[in-house]
Design a protein around this motif. Structure first.
Motif, PDB file in Angstrom:
ATOM      1  N   GLY A 140       0.780  -1.229   0.000  1.00  0.00           N
ATOM      2  CA  GLY A 140       0.000   0.000   0.000  1.00  0.00           C
ATOM      3  C   GLY A 140       0.812   1.279   0.000  1.00  0.00           C
ATOM      4  N   GLU A 141       2.126   1.166   0.088  1.00  0.00           N
ATOM      5  CA  GLU A 141       2.998   2.347   0.106  1.00  0.00           C
ATOM      6  C   GLU A 141       3.184   2.892  -1.312  1.00  0.00           C
ATOM      7  OE1 GLU A 141       4.379   3.890   2.812  1.00  0.00           O
ATOM      8  OE2 GLU A 141       3.088   2.525   3.944  1.00  0.00           O
ATOM      9  N   PRO A 142       3.531   4.172  -1.438  1.00  0.00           N
ATOM     10  CA  PRO A 142       3.811   4.735  -2.765  1.00  0.00           C
ATOM     11  C   PRO A 142       5.085   4.125  -3.347  1.00  0.00           C
ATOM     12  CG  PRO A 142       4.130   6.386  -1.046  1.00  0.00           C
ATOM     13  CD  PRO A 142       3.627   5.160  -0.376  1.00  0.00           C
ATOM     14  N   ILE A 143       5.187   4.147  -4.666  1.00  0.00           N
ATOM     15  CA  ILE A 143       6.394   3.619  -5.301  1.00  0.00           C
ATOM     16  C   ILE A 143       7.562   4.569  -5.059  1.00  0.00           C
ATOM     17  CG2 ILE A 143       5.117   2.364  -7.075  1.00  0.00           C
ATOM     18  CD1 ILE A 143       6.141   4.596  -9.034  1.00  0.00           C
ATOM     19  N   SER A 144       8.760   4.034  -5.189  1.00  0.00           N
ATOM     20  CA  SER A 144       9.971   4.839  -5.000  1.00  0.00           C
ATOM     21  C   SER A 144      10.638   5.087  -6.347  1.00  0.00           C
ATOM     22  CB  SER A 144      10.945   4.109  -4.072  1.00  0.00           C
ATOM     23  OG  SER A 144      11.429   2.942  -4.706  1.00  0.00           O
ATOM     24  N   GLU A 145      11.541   6.049  -6.356  1.00  0.00           N
ATOM     25  CA  GLU A 145      12.315   6.319  -7.570  1.00  0.00           C
ATOM     26  C   GLU A 145      13.138   5.097  -7.959  1.00  0.00           C
ATOM     27  OE1 GLU A 145      14.521   9.972  -7.293  1.00  0.00           O
ATOM     28  OE2 GLU A 145      12.721  11.098  -6.735  1.00  0.00           O
ATOM     29  N   GLN A 146      13.620   4.348  -6.967  1.00  0.00           N
ATOM     30  CA  GLN A 146      14.402   3.145  -7.246  1.00  0.00           C
ATOM     31  C   GLN A 146      13.571   2.114  -8.021  1.00  0.00           C
ATOM     32  OE1 GLN A 146      14.248   4.643  -4.243  1.00  0.00           O
ATOM     33  NE2 GLN A 146      16.332   5.424  -4.060  1.00  0.00           N
ATOM     34  N   GLN A 147      12.283   2.032  -7.726  1.00  0.00           N
ATOM     35  CA  GLN A 147      11.423   1.096  -8.445  1.00  0.00           C
ATOM     36  C   GLN A 147      11.246   1.530  -9.900  1.00  0.00           C
ATOM     37  OE1 GLN A 147       8.375   1.250  -5.206  1.00  0.00           O
ATOM     38  NE2 GLN A 147       8.066  -0.862  -5.868  1.00  0.00           N
ATOM     39  N   VAL A 148      11.140   2.839 -10.123  1.00  0.00           N
ATOM     40  CA  VAL A 148      11.030   3.343 -11.497  1.00  0.00           C
ATOM     41  C   VAL A 148      12.316   3.045 -12.255  1.00  0.00           C
ATOM     42  CG1 VAL A 148      10.774   5.431 -12.914  1.00  0.00           C
ATOM     43  CG2 VAL A 148       9.311   5.084 -10.902  1.00  0.00           C
ATOM     44  N   TRP A 149      13.470   3.272 -11.602  1.00  0.00           N
ATOM     45  CA  TRP A 149      14.758   2.940 -12.228  1.00  0.00           C
ATOM     46  C   TRP A 149      14.815   1.463 -12.587  1.00  0.00           C
ATOM     47  CZ3 TRP A 149      18.154   5.643 -14.568  1.00  0.00           C
ATOM     48  CH2 TRP A 149      18.424   6.950 -14.197  1.00  0.00           C
ATOM     49  N   ALA A 150      14.451   0.599 -11.673  1.00  0.00           N
ATOM     50  CA  ALA A 150      14.496  -0.841 -11.909  1.00  0.00           C
ATOM     51  C   ALA A 150      13.595  -1.226 -13.074  1.00  0.00           C
ATOM     52  CB  ALA A 150      14.103  -1.598 -10.643  1.00  0.00           C
ATOM     53  N   CYS A 151      12.432  -0.633 -13.134  1.00  0.00           N
ATOM     54  CA  CYS A 151      11.506  -0.925 -14.234  1.00  0.00           C
ATOM     55  C   CYS A 151      12.102  -0.460 -15.562  1.00  0.00           C
ATOM     56  CB  CYS A 151      10.160  -0.248 -13.976  1.00  0.00           C
ATOM     57  SG  CYS A 151       8.893  -0.703 -15.163  1.00  0.00           S
ATOM     58  N   TYR A 152      12.722   0.699 -15.575  1.00  0.00           N
ATOM     59  CA  TYR A 152      13.393   1.182 -16.789  1.00  0.00           C
ATOM     60  C   TYR A 152      14.463   0.180 -17.236  1.00  0.00           C
ATOM     61  CZ  TYR A 152      17.240   3.320 -19.263  1.00  0.00           C
ATOM     62  OH  TYR A 152      18.264   3.539 -20.143  1.00  0.00           O
ATOM     63  N   PHE A 153      15.314  -0.254 -16.320  1.00  0.00           N
ATOM     64  CA  PHE A 153      16.395  -1.164 -16.684  1.00  0.00           C
ATOM     65  C   PHE A 153      15.883  -2.525 -17.158  1.00  0.00           C
ATOM     66  CE2 PHE A 153      19.112   1.752 -14.226  1.00  0.00           C
ATOM     67  CZ  PHE A 153      20.120   1.928 -15.177  1.00  0.00           C
TER      68      PHE A 153
END
Length: 68
Positions: A38-51
């Motif tokens: 239920g927590e908001p996503i982090s910038e690290q998760q966006v980076w991981a998804c990009y990679f």
């Protein structure tokens, strides 16, 4: 929606490339992707998804764009 789908959605909706903080903010603001806890996503998760999805996204000058 998956994080990848949410990233595609915000990039298409904004009609331009966005920085990781911008993508993270828009996904969290619109609640397009909700983590299991239920927590908001982090910038690290966006980076991981990009990679993981370089066939969908490209990085140019600090901005993530969709591959056309």
């Amino acid at each position: 929606m998956s994080l990848q789908e949410a990233m595609v959605y915000v990039l298409v909706t904004e009609s331009r490339g966005l920085s990781v903080p911008q993508i993270t903010y828009l996904i969290n603001r619109e609640r397009l992707h909700i983590r299991k806890d239920g927590e908001p996503i982090s910038e690290q998760q966006v980076w991981a998804c990009y990679f993981r999805n370089r066939h969908t996204f490209v990085w140019e000058g600090g901005i993530i764009h969709l591959v056309m």
